[in-house]
Motif scaffolding. Structure first.
Motif, PDB file in Angstrom:
ATOM      1  N   LEU A 260       5.959  14.651  18.298  1.00 23.83           N
ATOM      2  CA  LEU A 260       7.157  13.837  18.075  1.00 23.83           C
ATOM      3  C   LEU A 260       8.004  14.397  16.938  1.00 23.83           C
ATOM      4  O   LEU A 260       9.238  14.334  16.972  1.00 23.83           O
ATOM      5  N   LEU A 261       7.338  14.937  15.937  1.00 23.41           N
ATOM      6  CA  LEU A 261       8.065  15.493  14.796  1.00 23.41           C
ATOM      7  C   LEU A 261       8.665  16.867  15.110  1.00 23.41           C
ATOM      8  O   LEU A 261       9.558  17.335  14.393  1.00 23.41           O
ATOM      9  N   GLU A 262       8.184  17.495  16.159  1.00 15.66           N
ATOM     10  CA  GLU A 262       8.700  18.819  16.523  1.00 15.66           C
ATOM     11  C   GLU A 262       9.957  18.750  17.388  1.00 15.66           C
ATOM     12  O   GLU A 262      10.610  19.777  17.615  1.00 15.66           O
ATOM     13  N   VAL A 263      10.292  17.570  17.874  1.00 20.99           N
ATOM     14  CA  VAL A 263      11.439  17.429  18.775  1.00 20.99           C
ATOM     15  C   VAL A 263      12.751  17.725  18.037  1.00 20.99           C
ATOM     16  O   VAL A 263      13.001  17.209  16.943  1.00 20.99           O
ATOM     17  N   LEU A 329       4.638  12.341  31.896  1.00 16.57           N
ATOM     18  CA  LEU A 329       5.288  13.416  31.147  1.00 16.57           C
ATOM     19  C   LEU A 329       4.351  13.958  30.081  1.00 16.57           C
ATOM     20  O   LEU A 329       4.560  13.799  28.876  1.00 16.57           O
ATOM     21  N   ASN A 330       3.275  14.560  30.531  1.00 19.13           N
ATOM     22  CA  ASN A 330       2.326  15.195  29.616  1.00 19.13           C
ATOM     23  C   ASN A 330       1.712  16.423  30.296  1.00 19.13           C
ATOM     24  O   ASN A 330       1.726  16.530  31.518  1.00 19.13           O
ATOM     25  N   LYS A 343      11.241  10.005  37.295  1.00 23.62           N
ATOM     26  CA  LYS A 343      11.955   8.964  38.029  1.00 23.62           C
ATOM     27  C   LYS A 343      11.981   7.663  37.235  1.00 23.62           C
ATOM     28  O   LYS A 343      13.025   6.992  37.150  1.00 23.62           O
ATOM     29  N   GLN A 344      10.842   7.326  36.631  1.00 20.91           N
ATOM     30  CA  GLN A 344      10.783   6.091  35.847  1.00 20.91           C
ATOM     31  C   GLN A 344      11.592   6.213  34.552  1.00 20.91           C
ATOM     32  O   GLN A 344      12.133   5.223  34.053  1.00 20.91           O
ATOM     33  N   ALA A 345      11.683   7.435  34.006  1.00 22.11           N
ATOM     34  CA  ALA A 345      12.520   7.647  32.819  1.00 22.11           C
ATOM     35  C   ALA A 345      13.989   7.399  33.154  1.00 22.11           C
ATOM     36  O   ALA A 345      14.736   6.818  32.353  1.00 22.11           O
ATOM     37  N   GLU A 346      14.407   7.829  34.324  1.00 19.45           N
ATOM     38  CA  GLU A 346      15.778   7.574  34.762  1.00 19.45           C
ATOM     39  C   GLU A 346      16.028   6.074  34.929  1.00 19.45           C
ATOM     40  O   GLU A 346      17.080   5.552  34.530  1.00 19.45           O
ATOM     41  N   GLY A 347      15.022   5.391  35.518  1.00 21.88           N
ATOM     42  CA  GLY A 347      15.151   3.951  35.688  1.00 21.88           C
ATOM     43  C   GLY A 347      15.209   3.230  34.351  1.00 21.88           C
ATOM     44  O   GLY A 347      15.997   2.288  34.170  1.00 21.88           O
ATOM     45  N   PHE A 348      14.387   3.672  33.413  1.00 22.15           N
ATOM     46  CA  PHE A 348      14.381   3.062  32.085  1.00 22.15           C
ATOM     47  C   PHE A 348      15.740   3.246  31.408  1.00 22.15           C
ATOM     48  O   PHE A 348      16.266   2.329  30.760  1.00 22.15           O
ATOM     49  N   LYS A 370      10.389  11.388  25.881  1.00 23.21           N
ATOM     50  CA  LYS A 370       9.458  10.365  25.392  1.00 23.21           C
ATOM     51  C   LYS A 370       9.868   9.859  24.011  1.00 23.21           C
ATOM     52  O   LYS A 370       9.717   8.669  23.713  1.00 23.21           O
ATOM     53  N   LEU A 371      10.373  10.745  23.163  1.00 22.71           N
ATOM     54  CA  LEU A 371      10.815  10.311  21.838  1.00 22.71           C
ATOM     55  C   LEU A 371      12.009   9.367  21.949  1.00 22.71           C
ATOM     56  O   LEU A 371      12.069   8.331  21.273  1.00 22.71           O
ATOM     57  N   LEU A 372      12.964   9.704  22.815  1.00 26.70           N
ATOM     58  CA  LEU A 372      14.134   8.850  22.988  1.00 26.70           C
ATOM     59  C   LEU A 372      13.762   7.507  23.605  1.00 26.70           C
ATOM     60  O   LEU A 372      14.361   6.467  23.274  1.00 26.70           O
ATOM     61  N   VAL A 373      12.779   7.505  24.497  1.00 27.33           N
ATOM     62  CA  VAL A 373      12.284   6.242  25.067  1.00 27.33           C
ATOM     63  C   VAL A 373      11.695   5.380  23.949  1.00 27.33           C
ATOM     64  O   VAL A 373      11.952   4.166  23.880  1.00 27.33           O
TER      65      VAL A 373
END
Length: 385
Positions: A260-263, A329-330, A343-348, A370-373
């Motif tokens: 997360l810190l590397e993003v 997403l891993n 697909k679920q990220a788009e829905g979210f 994932k960080l933005l979510v």
């Protein structure tokens, strides 16, 4: 007859074996670990059967089952102690090695060529061989005459009190055919000696437990000397902490925190929000270092679990979306799971995320998504308070 098998002994062994991942991960202990779990998987049933049959059995079949479960216990414990290089009183030629069957040997003239009585372990092997009729003869017993072979056609448990001699212990009568004499021989063994022998060898498992605890304590002393390399760069500090925990074979979420810190933000509008969120994570670094160096693995795991928790939005379907995003997403997910995650990220993003961040799922890396979510969920949670 009192129960001689204490279930707490194998339960304590299980607890000690589970106290660290060392035994399942380090090459020198893998055989012990596999054997330990094979033993534990069987031990509950073995101990349960023996405890339910401490009174002399009513049939040959009951006795054979007792010998089978008893053999599992005796052999498994013996092998565990061998792998742990643990000595015990029964490994030495002392009086304790003749605690159960010495009088049986004297009565039935089971004497070694040097005039000595065989140890309890040797008599146990002899009784077991006769009882199981496997390998169909007992010529390996060193107290037999040269060239003598024995066979057992039947085992008679004297379960009826009227069949006992006055003041005698209830016995198991093992009938013996021998090539050395024409008549049938009867080997009478007090049943409580058999139970007592099995129980005495089972109790040695506690020595294995103590040795495992000793190994763990020595490991902890080594680990206590490990220091996290604290750097001006929080990422380097966390990587040092993660390497230490991995050397202890502990599965933590430190690598997830590092990722997360590397993003790096790929969209300018998200940059300040990402920096703000990452700053909160960086504030946790000193506490992480403290817990790693103090060997507080449980506290570390709880702390990371709280730190990395994702507050769930209240709308219907949010929980499912988050599950599929973070599981798909891993690096370990297959192609199908990964596509479902996208697909679920788009829905979210359509349902919630677009209010707080800018996302381009088709172009962003998984870690940035994932960080933005996380950031969107956190901001949504704050707005709902």
């Amino acid at each position: 007859m009192n129960c001689t098998i204490d279930e707490k002994i194998y339960q304590e062994f299980r607890k000690a074996l589970n106290a660290t991942n060392v035994f399942g991960c380090e090459k020198e202990y893998v055989e012990l670990y596999n054997l330990g779990y094979a033993l534990l998987d069987r031990m509950e049933k073995c101990v349960g059967y023996i405890n339910a049959h401490t009174m002399i059995p009513n049939s040959e079949e009951e006795f054979l089952l007792l010998m089978m479960y008893g053999s599992m216990v005796v052999d498994a414990v013996k092998l565990v102690l061998h792998l742990l290089e643990v000595e015990h009183p029964y490994t030495r030629d002392s009086q304790t090695t003749y605690s159960y069957f010495a009088d049986v040997c004297e009565e039935h003239n089971l004497i070694l060529p040097d005039g000595k009585i065989p140890t309890d372990d040797k008599v146990w092997e002899y009784i077991r061989s006769l009882s199981f009729a496997h390998p169909f003869e007992t010529s390996r017993a060193k107290f037999l005459k040269k060239g003598e072979t024995q066979y057992s056609p039947a085992i008679i448990p004297y379960a009826e009190p009227q069949l006992w001699q006055t003041n005698a212990e209830p016995t198991i009568d093992v009938m013996i055919y021998s090539t050395a004499f024409p008549e049938i021989k009867h080997l009478n063994i007090p049943y409580d000696r058999i139970i007592g022998y099995i129980g005495s060898r089972y109790q040695l498992l506690s020595l294995g437990t103590e040795k495992i605890k000793q190994i763990i304590e020595e490991k902890k002393q080594e680990w206590a000397k490990q220091k996290v390399q604290v750097s001006t760069n929080p990422l380097d500090t966390l990587k040092s902490a993660a390497s230490i925990m991995e050397s202890r074979h502990e599965d933590t979420r430190l690598r997830e925190l590092i990722s997360l810190l590397e993003v790096q933000s790929t969209i300018e509008e998200n940059q300040q929000k990402i920096i703000s969120y990452q700053s909160r994570l960086i504030e946790a670094v000193p506490e992480v270092v403290k817990m790693v160096e103090s060997l507080d693995t449980e506290g570390l795991n709880d702390y990371l679990e709280s730190l990395l928790a994702v507050p769930k939005p209240s709308y219907a379907g949010a929980d499912y979306q988050l599950q599929k995003i973070f599981s798909g997403l891993n690096p370990y997910a297959d192609a199908k799971e990964w596509m479902r995650g996208l697909k679920q990220a788009e829905g979210f993003y359509k349902d919630c995320g677009s209010k707080w961040v800018k996302m381009d799922v088709a172009k962003m890396r998984d870690n940035e998504i994932k960080l933005l979510v996380r950031i969107a969920c956190d901001m949504q949670s704050q707005s709902e308070k």
